[in-house]
Design a protein around this motif. Sequence first.
Motif, short mmCIF file in Angstrom:
data_model
loop_
_atom_site.label_atom_id
_atom_site.label_comp_id
_atom_site.label_asym_id
_atom_site.label_seq_id
_atom_site.Cartn_x
_atom_site.Cartn_y
_atom_site.Cartn_z
N CYS A 37 0.86 -1.18 -0.12
CA CYS A 37 -0.02 -0.01 -0.06
C CYS A 37 0.96 1.29 -0.08
CB CYS A 37 -0.90 -0.05 1.04
SG CYS A 37 -1.84 1.32 1.57
N GLY A 38 0.42 2.13 -0.61
CA GLY A 38 1.01 3.48 -0.51
C GLY A 38 1.46 4.05 1.10
N SER A 39 0.65 3.80 1.88
CA SER A 39 0.92 3.87 3.09
C SER A 39 2.01 3.21 3.75
CB SER A 39 -0.35 4.01 4.21
OG SER A 39 -0.70 2.55 4.26
N ASP A 40 2.51 1.99 3.38
CA ASP A 40 3.52 1.38 3.73
C ASP A 40 4.69 2.04 3.28
OD1 ASP A 40 2.20 -1.01 4.51
OD2 ASP A 40 2.18 -1.70 2.41
N ILE A 41 4.56 2.79 2.03
CA ILE A 41 5.91 3.65 1.64
C ILE A 41 5.91 4.86 2.53
CG2 ILE A 41 6.73 4.91 -0.40
CD1 ILE A 41 6.33 1.73 -0.71
N THR A 42 4.91 5.48 2.90
CA THR A 42 4.97 6.62 4.01
C THR A 42 5.77 6.05 5.28
OG1 THR A 42 2.59 7.38 2.99
CG2 THR A 42 3.46 8.34 4.90
N VAL A 43 5.08 4.79 5.72
CA VAL A 43 5.87 4.60 6.71
C VAL A 43 7.34 4.35 6.58
CG1 VAL A 43 5.90 2.59 8.37
CG2 VAL A 43 3.84 3.52 7.97
N TYR A 44 7.63 3.52 5.51
CA TYR A 44 9.16 3.15 5.11
C TYR A 44 9.89 4.28 4.89
CZ TYR A 44 13.01 1.43 2.03
OH TYR A 44 14.07 1.10 1.55
N ARG A 45 9.60 5.49 4.52
CA ARG A 45 10.30 6.67 4.57
C ARG A 45 10.29 7.60 5.77
NH1 ARG A 45 7.58 10.09 0.89
NH2 ARG A 45 9.39 11.33 0.70
N GLY A 46 9.74 6.99 6.83
CA GLY A 46 9.84 7.86 7.83
C GLY A 46 8.78 8.89 7.71
N LYS A 47 7.85 9.15 7.20
CA LYS A 47 6.89 10.30 6.72
C LYS A 47 5.67 9.97 7.63
CE LYS A 47 9.77 12.44 4.32
NZ LYS A 47 10.38 13.83 4.78
N HIS A 48 5.40 8.74 8.27
CA HIS A 48 3.93 8.54 8.94
C HIS A 48 3.95 9.31 10.21
CE1 HIS A 48 0.98 6.27 10.71
NE2 HIS A 48 0.29 5.99 9.56
N MET A 49 2.93 9.90 10.53
CA MET A 49 2.96 10.69 11.94
C MET A 49 3.10 9.59 13.11
SD MET A 49 0.69 14.02 11.05
CE MET A 49 -0.72 13.21 10.22
N THR A 50 2.53 8.56 12.78
CA THR A 50 2.74 7.72 14.31
C THR A 50 3.54 6.35 14.34
OG1 THR A 50 0.49 6.78 13.91
CG2 THR A 50 0.61 9.00 15.15
N ALA A 51 3.85 5.85 13.09
CA ALA A 51 4.38 4.57 12.90
C ALA A 51 5.75 4.68 13.79
CB ALA A 51 4.58 4.30 11.66
N THR A 52 5.57 3.14 14.32
CA THR A 52 6.96 2.64 15.15
C THR A 52 7.75 1.69 14.52
OG1 THR A 52 5.46 1.28 16.33
CG2 THR A 52 5.80 3.50 17.48
N VAL A 53 9.00 1.51 15.00
CA VAL A 53 9.86 0.36 14.57
C VAL A 53 10.39 -0.22 15.54
CG1 VAL A 53 10.59 1.29 12.11
CG2 VAL A 53 11.67 2.18 13.86
N PRO A 54 10.96 -1.40 15.80
CA PRO A 54 10.80 -2.46 14.42
C PRO A 54 9.38 -2.87 14.29
CG PRO A 54 11.75 -3.48 16.46
CD PRO A 54 11.65 -2.10 16.67
N THR A 55 8.95 -3.06 13.07
CA THR A 55 7.55 -3.64 13.02
C THR A 55 7.46 -4.44 11.35
OG1 THR A 55 6.72 -1.71 13.81
CG2 THR A 55 5.01 -3.07 12.51
#
Length: 342
Positions: A37-55
């Motif tokens: 999904c496009g949002s996977d890419i937002t997360v991958y690039r570190g641009k998602h506002m609340t995503a956490t790593v490692p995931t």
Amino acid sequence: MKAAVLKNWLDLELCDIPVPVPGENEALIKVKRAGVCGSDITVYRGKHMTATVPTVLCHEILGTIESLPEGYDGKFKLGQRVLMNPIISCGKCAACQRGLPWVCENLKLLGIHVDGGFAEYTKVGVDKLVALDEDIPDEVAILGEPFAVGQHVMVNSQVQKGDKIFISGGATVGLYIAVFAKAAGAGRVIISEINEPRRKFVESMGIETINPTETDAMDLMREVTDGHGFDIVYDTSGAPSCVLQMPDLCRCGGKMLSLGLSGDAYPFVIGKVSFKEIKLIGNRLYSQEDFEQGVRFLEDNWREMHLDRMVTDRLGLSEINKAIQMMLDGTNICKIIIDPTK
Ligand SMILES: [Zn+2]
Ligand SMILES: [Zn+2]
């Protein structure tokens, strides 16, 4: 088991990790197909506002039920093929109390905040399972989650018969919105897409397009609406240039719907929205009901509307970084799906 773990922003690695252990009221799912999904890419690039790593990335998941909670006596059976709503809401906050669990104040999502579906197995609450008709193929059913997004956008935008609609971005979500809007009776639905192969694909699905580098969207608006503006303008691209143009393309009293998830800031003239009394509507996820209705729409229409064509790229889990690169480069035509057994 094999899983694609986002260890840090821009660092997705294929790892060996333990099979997840289902908690209370959770099912273990053997993943059959996973959508990129496009949002996977937002997360991958570190641009998602609340995503956490490692995931373990991925929230578009189709699989079979490997285990159910002890004493479970609901409608799902072991071995049954299911989709899953990836939303984990707290049930206690003010948003949940208002019946808006998809914007829960403590919202977590499979594949963004907790481990998701780019893996051989995942786990999910049994209340988030969604049943499927037996005759819908895996590679069509995997579109269920994006169709849930489309269904929720339709609930939010209330397309009326004859509406003239402009959509920025013809990647997957823009195309789903166009398909739903046409089914809802929209008069004209036009997608603006810069990527030529993608634009040709959208046209082959029977949707009008423009190339924004050749056709000025404002000229198009004047021609299609006699200069009054589109009834509804959607932005699925998140590109500032597209978002800034939305109020100019929208009619007085029309609707503007934003689907971009980037946390980047840029100047926007809110006065244009006020002057025209445009309704500005945010869109993120969906209710369980939207999810089920989106899946029913897919089941009812995939043959006639050739929606199976929306899966354009198939890769194995071992090729996950190739899939991410295709999304970054825009070389995917529509939906990329991952087979976790390969
Ligand atoms: Zn998605
Ligand atoms: Zn909540």
